[in-house]
Motif scaffolding. Structure first.
Motif, PDB file in Angstrom:
ATOM      1  N   LEU A 121       0.851  -1.314   0.059  1.00 23.69           N
ATOM      2  CA  LEU A 121      -0.075  -0.038  -0.272  1.00 23.69           C
ATOM      3  C   LEU A 121       0.834   1.381  -0.085  1.00 23.69           C
ATOM      4  CD1 LEU A 121      -2.633  -1.109   2.638  1.00 23.69           C
ATOM      5  CD2 LEU A 121      -2.841  -1.295   0.267  1.00 23.69           C
ATOM      6  N   VAL A 122       0.361   2.341  -0.785  1.00 17.51           N
ATOM      7  CA  VAL A 122       1.263   3.543  -1.118  1.00 17.51           C
ATOM      8  C   VAL A 122       0.362   4.500  -1.035  1.00 17.51           C
ATOM      9  CG1 VAL A 122       2.935   4.823  -2.218  1.00 17.51           C
ATOM     10  CG2 VAL A 122       3.149   2.267  -2.302  1.00 17.51           C
ATOM     11  N   THR A 123       0.553   5.607  -0.379  1.00 15.53           N
ATOM     12  CA  THR A 123      -0.502   6.861  -0.326  1.00 15.53           C
ATOM     13  C   THR A 123       0.178   7.827  -0.953  1.00 15.53           C
ATOM     14  OG1 THR A 123       0.559   7.555   1.949  1.00 15.53           O
ATOM     15  CG2 THR A 123      -1.403   6.403   1.871  1.00 15.53           C
ATOM     16  N   ALA A 124      -0.290   8.603  -2.093  1.00 12.10           N
ATOM     17  CA  ALA A 124       0.254   9.577  -2.747  1.00 12.10           C
ATOM     18  C   ALA A 124       0.539  10.824  -1.873  1.00 12.10           C
ATOM     19  CB  ALA A 124      -0.521   9.804  -3.783  1.00 12.10           C
ATOM     20  N   ASP A 125       1.789  11.472  -1.801  1.00 15.36           N
ATOM     21  CA  ASP A 125       2.188  12.575  -0.871  1.00 15.36           C
ATOM     22  C   ASP A 125       3.479  13.056  -1.638  1.00 15.36           C
ATOM     23  OD1 ASP A 125       4.156  10.850   0.099  1.00 15.36           O
ATOM     24  OD2 ASP A 125       2.723  10.458   1.946  1.00 15.36           O
ATOM     25  N   ALA A 126       4.065  13.981  -0.830  1.00 17.16           N
ATOM     26  CA  ALA A 126       5.159  14.470  -1.294  1.00 17.16           C
ATOM     27  C   ALA A 126       6.538  13.624  -1.424  1.00 17.16           C
ATOM     28  CB  ALA A 126       5.696  15.647  -0.315  1.00 17.16           C
ATOM     29  N   ASP A 127       6.294  12.542  -0.777  1.00 20.29           N
ATOM     30  CA  ASP A 127       7.344  11.468  -0.968  1.00 20.29           C
ATOM     31  C   ASP A 127       6.978  10.617  -2.107  1.00 20.29           C
ATOM     32  OD1 ASP A 127       9.140  12.738   1.093  1.00 20.29           O
ATOM     33  OD2 ASP A 127       8.092  11.501   2.573  1.00 20.29           O
ATOM     34  N   HIS A 128       5.916  10.560  -2.300  1.00 19.62           N
ATOM     35  CA  HIS A 128       5.288   9.418  -3.344  1.00 19.62           C
ATOM     36  C   HIS A 128       4.396  10.017  -4.205  1.00 19.62           C
ATOM     37  CE1 HIS A 128       5.939   7.411   0.850  1.00 19.62           C
ATOM     38  NE2 HIS A 128       6.317   6.662  -0.103  1.00 19.62           N
ATOM     39  N   PRO A 129       4.924  10.955  -5.152  1.00 13.19           N
ATOM     40  CA  PRO A 129       4.259  11.921  -6.035  1.00 13.19           C
ATOM     41  C   PRO A 129       3.906  10.956  -7.181  1.00 13.19           C
ATOM     42  CG  PRO A 129       6.667  12.212  -6.312  1.00 13.19           C
ATOM     43  CD  PRO A 129       6.475  11.243  -4.838  1.00 13.19           C
ATOM     44  N   ILE A 130       2.611  11.582  -7.921  1.00 11.42           N
ATOM     45  CA  ILE A 130       2.198  10.768  -8.861  1.00 11.42           C
ATOM     46  C   ILE A 130       2.503  11.840 -10.222  1.00 11.42           C
ATOM     47  CG2 ILE A 130       0.092  10.630 -10.559  1.00 11.42           C
ATOM     48  CD1 ILE A 130      -1.259  10.405  -7.926  1.00 11.42           C
ATOM     49  N   VAL A 131       3.295  11.454 -10.937  1.00 12.21           N
ATOM     50  CA  VAL A 131       3.727  12.014 -12.181  1.00 12.21           C
ATOM     51  C   VAL A 131       3.219  11.226 -13.620  1.00 12.21           C
ATOM     52  CG1 VAL A 131       5.907  12.606 -11.333  1.00 12.21           C
ATOM     53  CG2 VAL A 131       5.843  10.737 -12.643  1.00 12.21           C
ATOM     54  N   VAL A 132       3.081  12.174 -14.579  1.00 15.10           N
ATOM     55  CA  VAL A 132       2.565  11.664 -15.817  1.00 15.10           C
ATOM     56  C   VAL A 132       3.813  11.733 -16.908  1.00 15.10           C
ATOM     57  CG1 VAL A 132       0.614  11.722 -17.784  1.00 15.10           C
ATOM     58  CG2 VAL A 132       0.183  12.235 -15.279  1.00 15.10           C
ATOM     59  N   ARG A 133       3.894  10.809 -17.712  1.00 15.32           N
ATOM     60  CA  ARG A 133       4.826  10.664 -18.685  1.00 15.32           C
ATOM     61  C   ARG A 133       4.096  10.525 -19.904  1.00 15.32           C
ATOM     62  NH1 ARG A 133       8.129   7.944 -14.826  1.00 15.32           N
ATOM     63  NH2 ARG A 133       9.159   9.215 -13.647  1.00 15.32           N
ATOM     64  N   GLY A 134       4.830  10.016 -21.014  1.00 14.61           N
ATOM     65  CA  GLY A 134       4.241   9.783 -22.244  1.00 14.61           C
ATOM     66  C   GLY A 134       4.055  10.826 -23.202  1.00 14.61           C
ATOM     67  N   THR A 135       3.035  10.702 -24.025  1.00 12.86           N
ATOM     68  CA  THR A 135       2.373  11.926 -24.641  1.00 12.86           C
ATOM     69  C   THR A 135       0.996  12.258 -24.383  1.00 12.86           C
ATOM     70  OG1 THR A 135       1.392  10.371 -26.187  1.00 12.86           O
ATOM     71  CG2 THR A 135       3.812  10.908 -26.682  1.00 12.86           C
ATOM     72  N   ALA A 136       0.416  13.292 -24.769  1.00  9.63           N
ATOM     73  CA  ALA A 136      -0.829  13.753 -24.541  1.00  9.63           C
ATOM     74  C   ALA A 136      -1.852  12.666 -25.151  1.00  9.63           C
ATOM     75  CB  ALA A 136      -1.221  15.095 -25.312  1.00  9.63           C
ATOM     76  N   ASP A 137      -1.462  12.213 -26.151  1.00  6.59           N
ATOM     77  CA  ASP A 137      -2.352  10.875 -26.702  1.00  6.59           C
ATOM     78  C   ASP A 137      -2.297   9.707 -26.018  1.00  6.59           C
ATOM     79  OD1 ASP A 137      -3.593  12.559 -28.574  1.00  6.59           O
ATOM     80  OD2 ASP A 137      -1.823  12.153 -30.134  1.00  6.59           O
TER      81      ASP A 137
END
Length: 190
Positions: A121-137
């Motif tokens: 289990l992982v909670t999203a926070d400053a130490d566990h950020p969500i990032v989006v890579r790839g392309t807009a499509d």
């Protein structure tokens, strides 16, 4: 000692999730620096399947055990490490998959908890950020797990996040969500 079964995220309250995350004791792989011994002949495929010598590893308890000694090196490579040996492991994309999300609260008070394919289990926070890579499509959202290891957020979970973001503020120029006191953009890839 057998590994305990993974928790049922849907049945847990946020305080229970946070307690389980806090209680999780992982081996101190960042403190172990043995000589590199060779190749483990293991691979983690893009879809999260673990392989050994070309065959899928069927036992979930073995995958959970191996995942506890997985480490990402400074050069971006991955290894399985113990106090006495270090073996290379091929990782095609991310070491883990985020396969389920639970949301508690709303807006800036929201907390997002993720269950990984290993049961962690992982909670999203400053130490566990969500990032989006790839392309807009073809966006590829990731969650930082630990020590440079990431979880690819599977498509169904990403759609759940997007629906939550739109419900929070459909007029926001860049869709995103708060978790753990931090705002995470779900829009254009970095």
């Amino acid at each position: 000692m057998p590994m305990p079964p993974p928790p049922d995220l849907a049945a847990l309250s946020l305080p229970e999730i946070l307690r389980l995350v806090e209680e999780r004791r992982l081996p101190p792989v960042d403190q172990w620096n043995p000589a590199h011994c060779g190749d483990s002949e293991m691979r983690i495929a893009r879809d999260g399947t673990w392989f050994h010598q070309g065959s899928p590893i069927e036992r979930e308890s073995m995958i959970r055990l191996f995942s506890t000694v997985l480490r990402r090196e400074a050069d971006g490579s991955h290894v399985l490490v113990t106090p006495v040996e270090k073996l290379s492991i091929a990782v095609e994309d991310a070491a883990f998959l985020a396969v389920e999300v639970k949301s508690d609260g709303a807006g800036a008070q929201r907390t997002l908890a993720f269950r990984l394919n290993t049961g962690d289990l992982v909670t999203a926070d400053a130490d566990h950020p969500i990032v989006v890579r790839g392309t807009a499509d073809a966006p590829r959202p990731y969650l930082h797990v630990r020590g440079g290891l990431e979880a690819l957020i599977v498509r169904a979970v990403y759609y759940d996040l997007a629906a939550m973001a739109l419900a929070d503020d459909a007029d926001r120029p860049v869709p995103g969500l708060w978790s753990g006191g931090r705002f995470f953009s779900l829009g254009a890839p970095e």
